[in-house]
Design an enzyme around this catalytic site. Structure first.
Site, PDB file in Angstrom:
ATOM      1  N   GLY A 132       0.820  -1.202   0.000  1.00 10.98           N
ATOM      2  CA  GLY A 132       0.000   0.000   0.000  1.00 10.98           C
ATOM      3  C   GLY A 132       0.855   1.253   0.000  1.00 10.98           C
ATOM      4  O   GLY A 132       2.054   1.216   0.329  1.00 10.98           O
ATOM      5  N   CYS A 133       0.244   2.380  -0.333  1.00 12.41           N
ATOM      6  CA  CYS A 133       0.990   3.635  -0.471  1.00 12.41           C
ATOM      7  C   CYS A 133       1.507   4.148   0.871  1.00 12.41           C
ATOM      8  O   CYS A 133       2.693   4.452   1.018  1.00 12.41           O
ATOM      9  CB  CYS A 133       0.130   4.673  -1.178  1.00 12.41           C
ATOM     10  SG  CYS A 133      -1.535   4.867  -0.485  1.00 12.41           S
TER      11      CYS A 133
END
Length: 340
Positions: free
Chosen positions: A145-146
């Site tokens: 995920g970012c």
């Protein structure tokens, strides 16, 4: 190499089109979504005219495997877990940009509120934080995920060097609006975001267990972090500001050496002499990291910035692809950040 993209009309899917189109070894042969079937992608997004004129196709795992060598899932969480099994059972490579294959089943269900993928399928996936995971020859990648990418990149060198009090970690992470996805909501409405700053999901963000899971690999005694997330009134970018207390005797020079050692051979990590800013990484796969030390409080502030759609999603996925298939790690990437 031929690739397919499932979920092409989302922000990450469109970013995959942009990046893969510049890759010297890759051809996009099919794109898939749940709407606008039969329409050319470039008819819907005119900026892609002459770049990607493929028609949007309905999802068909057998058709994808017949024409491609790899499939990217750029779908919302809860979709890829339903569709990945066919590919895994057929020994066909997958890179999943969603959160569906990052966590153990029980943890996924708790934090995402959805039924998880089969444990047998989850066991086949490798969590692909590219700068710390060996993915060469792997076939099934759970793309990080970012927020998890920016935070982990900031903290891993410190934990590797045993330089910090593990109970002192506080992270204040901020994202541009594309990090919230394309589905319209009250929180992403223009009048609520413009000239505003909103903190959300404090202690509840689904990337928290992902970050803890990653950091525990470098010190099993780490149990938790304090983590908050906020929305910035910008299109793209993530800034993770991390506050940690140094162990007794650890110096600024020790910290500098820890980061230099961790990232000496990493082409997409740039250590900055000052605290980094978002503009320096926009539209690029770079992670910029800088730190400042307060000798009065013994607190180290580390700032990590990435483009949430590139290093935080499509870019890291393509970097994983490069490493999986033996391409140059930087293939298709080395362009100057857009800055403005």
């Amino acid at each position: 190499m031929k690739v397919s993209i499932v979920g092409v009309t989302g922000y990450s899917g469109l970013e995959l089109v942009r990046l893969l189109n510049n890759h010297p070894n890759v051809t996009i042969v099919s794109v898939h979504a749940t709407r606008d079937i039969g329409q050319k992608l470039s008819n819907i997004y005119s900026y892609l005219k002459g770049v990607c004129d493929l028609p949007i196709e309905v999802f068909d795992s057998q058709a994808i495997m017949a024409k491609s060598d790899l499939v990217f899932f750029a779908t919302p969480s809860g979709v890829a877990k339903e569709l990945s099994a066919d590919f895994v059972k057929a020994d066909f490579p997958v890179i999943d940009l969603s959160g569906d294959h990052r966590l153990p089943a029980e943890t996924y269900q708790k934090w995402y509120g959805k039924e998880p993928a089969e444990q047998e399928i989850l066991n086949q996936f490798t969590y692909g934080l590219t700068d710390f995971t060996y993915v060469a020859g792997k076939k099934w990648i759970a793309n990080p995920g970012c927020y998890a990418t920016a935070t982990s990149m900031a903290l891993i060198p410190l934990i590797q060097a045993q330089a910090i009090d593990l109970k002192s970690i506080i992270v204040d992470a901020k994202s541009g609006l594309t990090g919230a996805g394309k589905v319209l909501s009250e929180s992403s409405h223009f009048v609520n975001v413009h000239d505003n700053y909103v903190t959300y999901k404090v202690n509840r963000h689904q990337h928290i267990p992902e970050i803890v899971q990653t950091l525990k690999q470098f010190d099993s005694q780490l149990d938790h972090i304090q983590f908050s997330t906020s929305l910035l009134p910008v299109n793209r970018g993530i800034m993770a500001t991390c506050y940690v207390q140094l162990k007794e005797g650890v110096t600024e020079d020790d910290i500098k050496q820890a980061y230099q050692k961790a990232y000496a051979d990493k082409p997409f990590v740039r250590l900055q002499s000052s605290l980094p800013e978002l503009h320096n990484v926009i539209s690029s796969n770079f992670t910029d990291i800088g730190f400042a030390y307060n000798s009065v409080t013994n607190i180290l502030t580390v700032v990590s910035v990435i483009d949430n759609l590139v290093k935080g999603a499509a870019g890291q996925a393509m970097q994983n692809m490069n490493l999986m298939f033996g391409f140059e790690e930087t293939a298709g990437f080395m362009r100057i950040p857009s800055y403005l």
